[in-house]
Write an enzyme that holds these catalytic residues in place. Structure first.
Site, PDB file in Angstrom:
ATOM      1  NE  ARG A 198      -2.231  -1.411   3.409  1.00 52.98           N
ATOM      2  CZ  ARG A 198      -2.519  -1.112   4.804  1.00 52.98           C
ATOM      3  NH1 ARG A 198      -3.733  -0.202   4.866  1.00 52.98           N
ATOM      4  NH2 ARG A 198      -2.206  -1.435   5.756  1.00 52.98           N
ATOM      5  CG  LEU A 207      -0.519   5.401  -5.038  1.00 52.50           C
ATOM      6  CD1 LEU A 207       0.392   6.488  -5.430  1.00 52.50           C
ATOM      7  CD2 LEU A 207      -1.303   4.978  -6.363  1.00 52.50           C
ATOM      8  NE  ARG A 214     -12.590   2.338   3.093  1.00 51.39           N
ATOM      9  CZ  ARG A 214     -12.448   1.713   4.208  1.00 51.39           C
ATOM     10  NH1 ARG A 214     -11.557   1.677   4.861  1.00 51.39           N
ATOM     11  NH2 ARG A 214     -13.739   1.078   4.681  1.00 51.39           N
ATOM     12  CB  CYS A 215      -6.471  -0.508   0.704  1.00 52.06           C
ATOM     13  SG  CYS A 215      -5.559   0.489  -0.548  1.00 52.06           S
ATOM     14  CB  CYS A 241     -22.271   2.914  -0.254  1.00 49.90           C
ATOM     15  SG  CYS A 241     -21.921   3.092   1.472  1.00 49.90           S
ATOM     16  CD  GLU A 249     -22.292   6.693   0.433  1.00 45.64           C
ATOM     17  OE1 GLU A 249     -21.654   7.631  -0.242  1.00 45.64           O
ATOM     18  OE2 GLU A 249     -21.878   5.635   1.019  1.00 45.64           O
ATOM     19  CG  HIS A 253     -17.064   9.483   0.277  1.00 45.24           C
ATOM     20  ND1 HIS A 253     -16.401   8.319   0.771  1.00 45.24           N
ATOM     21  CD2 HIS A 253     -18.282   9.217   0.214  1.00 45.24           C
ATOM     22  CE1 HIS A 253     -17.404   7.413   0.956  1.00 45.24           C
ATOM     23  NE2 HIS A 253     -18.706   7.972   0.807  1.00 45.24           N
ATOM     24  CB  CYS A 264     -20.904   6.985   4.164  1.00 49.10           C
ATOM     25  SG  CYS A 264     -20.696   5.348   3.903  1.00 49.10           S
TER      26      CYS A 264
END
Length: 756
Positions: A20, A22, A517-518, A645, A667, A696, A728
């Site tokens: 991860r 990046l 976001r992972c 979502c 959302e 977000h 959210c």
């Protein structure tokens, strides 16, 4: 120049980095901890290592321009000079790019939604009447030159014009973006010429929209567009990639154009698609026989059978993944906790590349050349079929019994009266969706528990302190229905997977969800069994700290499936019901513990919707059935919430109503409350909480802005059915942003409440 034929490739590859890298680099840049040079250095290293690894593994055509700092649709919008005017105010090109994706204090972000039926989210380009398309090829040319300088057999990848426009959004009175397709064709032709001039032998144009019913004219449009692009005098060879399903009539249309290669998904599309199109006899068929979006090992013998049948239908057959491996983890190597049997059933990204190379070698040199690999594959297939963990008779019998007796709750009006008498909530009640920021203290405690530095008792003490802090904060802010903040949960799916039999939770199986976001999807490999309560102790503790209701927080069965890598040896409906039974038992235990409000989140309901309309009704039938199985075990006085979502809600709006949740939060901030009209159109009569601000984005909305959103919502929903909540969960935001935003949200609710 005749292009060099290729035999083994992948549609695309991940960009977040095996560790991860990046994610950390971009978040450091956003926070001001590092500069642009450091970010670009990390990006260049990731690109170099990715390309080198794919070439070393044996691919003779390597996709480039699949790297992105945030999203490939946003990259395409930049390439076509199609950013909105509000983002153009930012002078620095990289900051402008991130402002379009995430927003800032002055710029509202572009909308975000799901990428087809996956859990990846893309940024939705806005096409206004004033949008003037123009080519900005810097990124794709730069990455092509980088790769060629490295000695890589590079194939630039660009989202095709049809998919770009079908996935964009018309704004400010513009018509459907696809109406402007003719404007894009000469720009793409110009791009092809530049790519050829800079050494590209092949270019891949991604057209996954052709496997959907988004546009009835898509087959004709595809034929027209690729006739024009294929007729360009100066261009690389063109490979049009379709994936995620069956391109249907578009396949024959593409086959009649001058393009040299067409990619077909033979995992999620029919095996017979190619044989039915005689025009493919002069083309290279890029056969997606290795599943690019699930983690199961390829049955090499079966895949070779598919490939062999293609040899008589195409001029050449190249082996590929079904789609980009963006959707699967990098490698099995870090997963040291896997038992030998389960490991033998799996293939992550690196292993899938090896499978592609093996299959290409078998086509070239014969099955005898890969006899050992086929034998190992056959052994894994046999092991998986016979493993006792895949079947639990007791669970299956319970599901059959409950389904046979009906999974329905009482009349909604009677439920509402019973819940009103129990909860005594004001008009426009305020709440949050569930999670609160995962602070450094939470992450340190989790790491300390994993390393053995602290024991379970100390970990629980620290988590209870976090819960107490979140309860105190919500009471100070004046929220009406509270949550415990979920500090004990690493992820809303993995948390449950770690406690249910039939799942394996990976150590390093990260995939990109959006931007930085992972997520780490668990692997659902066997029948699902709940052996103990999973949330009751935490929720009961939170409820003991306040007189206000605290929501029990559960993840719904469809979302657990959508955000897991799910077994492919039985119908999804059967697996969904097994998960639903586990959630049902948890709701019953929460109710017994005195919890009056229980939220069962289904943010991914739209995600699994089949891309072809002919297949959608059956999916929605079992998806709704699984939710009702999960939520119909409680009394009328227990209020069931659900949350959904970003997605095209209009496509599943009837199913949202059929879920029959007492309160549905959605959302809605980025899409400006459009979903409420859709709900009204299907006669939705339960309570609803459209998100009044976008979580977000790091920007803090003003009280006036939220009040305006609430008043807009009240024009569609009566006050007695309207809830006030963010879009959210708040896990990814920092505590200061959360406190400021919620303070304004509560103030806006009080202001609007006074006028109803």
């Amino acid at each position: 120049m005749t292009p060099q034929a290729f035999t083994a490739t992948v549609v695309g590859s991940p960009r977040i980095g095996p560790k991860r890298e990046l994610k950390r680099a971009t978040e450091g840049y956003w926070a001001g901890r590092t500069g642009r040079a450091e970010l670009e250095k990390v990006a260049a290293t990731l690109r170099r290592d990715t390309w080198a690894g794919l070439a070393a593994a044996g691919l003779d055509s390597v996709p480039v321009n699949t790297f992105s700092y945030y999203d490939q649709m946003l990259d395409t919008a930049v390439m076509l000079d199609a950013l909105p005017e509000r983002a153009r105010q930012v002078s620095d090109d990289l900051d402008r790019y991130f402002a379009a994706a995430r927003g800032n204090s002055d710029v509202a972000p572009l909308e975000m939604t799901k990428w087809f039926d996956t859990n990846y989210h893309y940024i939705v380009p806005e096409i206004a009447p004033t949008t003037k398309f123009a080519l900005n090829p810097d990124k794709v040319l730069s990455e092509l030159k980088e790769a060629l300088a490295q000695g890589i057999p590079a194939r630039p990848v660009v989202i095709g014009p049809i998919t770009f426009l079908l996935l964009s959004k018309g704004v400010d009175g513009a018509g459907a973006p696809i109406e402007r397709l003719e404007e894009l064709v000469p720009i793409y032709a110009e791009l092809l010429s530049l790519l050829a001039d800079n050494g590209a032998q092949w270019v891949q144009l991604d057209e996954p929209a052709l496997v959907t019913d988004m546009c009835a004219d898509a087959p004709a449009l595809a034929e027209a567009v690729y006739n024009k692009l294929g007729s360009a005098s100066n261009r690389p060879a063109i490979y049009v990639a379709t994936y995620f399903g069956d391109p249907g009539a578009s396949l024959a249309g593409l086959a009649r154009t001058p393009v040299e290669a067409i990619g077909v998904d033979l995992v999620y599309g029919p095996d017979t698609a190619v044989a039915a199109v005689p025009e493919l006899a002069g083309k290279t068929v890029v056969a997606g026989v290795v599943d690019g979006r699930n983690v199961w090992r390829t049955d090499l013998a079966a895949a070779l059978d598919k490939l062999t049948t293609l040899l008589g239908s195409a001029a050449r057959v190249a082996v590929s993944t079904s789609c980009s491996t963006l959707h699967v983890p990098y490698s099995l190597e870090p997963e040291t906790d896997l038992d030998d049997a389960l490991r033998s059933w799996l293939a992550f990204g690196r292993e899938k590349v090896a499978e592609v190379v093996t299959l290409a070698r078998a086509l070239r040199d014969g099955r005898e050349a890969v006899a050992d690999e086929i034998a190992a594959s056959n052994a894994a297939v046999a092991s998986r079929k016979s493993d006792p963990r895949l079947h639990n008779d007791r669970v299956r019998a319970r599901i059959d019994s409950i389904v046979a007796s009906g999974s329905h709750r009482g009349d909604p009006a009677q439920r509402r009266a019973s819940q009103d008498a129990r909860l005594h909530l004001p008009p426009l009640p305020t709440t949050t969706i569930g999670s609160y920021p995962q602070t450094s203290a939470i992450r340190k405690a989790r790491a300390a528990l994993r390393s053995g530095e602290i024991d379970q008792a100390e970990y629980e003490r620290r988590m209870k302190k976090e819960i107490a802090d979140v309860i105190t904060l919500q009471e100070q802010l004046g929220l009406d229905v509270l949550v415990h903040g979920e500090p004990e949960r690493n992820d809303m799916v993995q948390y449950f997977a770690e406690q249910l039999e039939g799942f394996f939770a990976t150590q390093n199986g990260w995939v990109q969800s959006y931007g930085s976001r992972c997520v780490r999807p668990p692997i659902l490999y066997g029948d699902v069994v709940r052996t103990h309560p999973m949330t009751v102790e935490w929720i009961s503790y939170a409820q003991s700290l306040t007189d206000k209701p605290v929501k029990g927080m559960l993840t719904g069965p469809v979302t657990i499936l959508a955000w897991s890598f799910v077994r492919d040896d039985q119908p999804l409906a059967d697996t969904a019901n097994q998960v639903a039974l586990a959630i049902r038992d948890e709701t019953v235990d929460l109710q017994a513990a005195g919890i009056a409000v229980i939220q069962v989140d289904e943010p991914a309901l739209r995600e699994l919707l089949p891309l072809r309309r002919a297949d959608q009704d059956e999916y929605l039938r079992w998806a709704v059935g699984a939710f009702r199985l999960a939520t119909s075990g409680v009394a009328d006085s227990t209020q069931i919430h659900t949350h959904l979502c970003y997605s095209e809600f209009g496509e599943v709006i009837g199913a949202i109503a059929d879920l029959d949740a007492d309160v549905t939060s959605l959302e809605a901030a980025r899409s400006h409350m459009e979903v409420l009209d859709d709900l009204n159109a299907v006669g939705f009569s339960n309570s609803v909480g459209p998100g009044v601000y976008d979580i977000h984005s790091p920007r803090v909305p003003s009280t006036a802005e939220i009040a305006e959103s609430l008043r807009a919502a009240l024009r569609a929903v009566p006050a007695e059915r309207l809830w006030v909540n963010p879009d959210c969960g708040l896990k990814t935001r920092n505590p200061d942003e959360v406190s400021a935003s919620l303070k304004n949200m509560v103030a806006a609710a009080h202001e609007v409440r006074a006028g109803v």
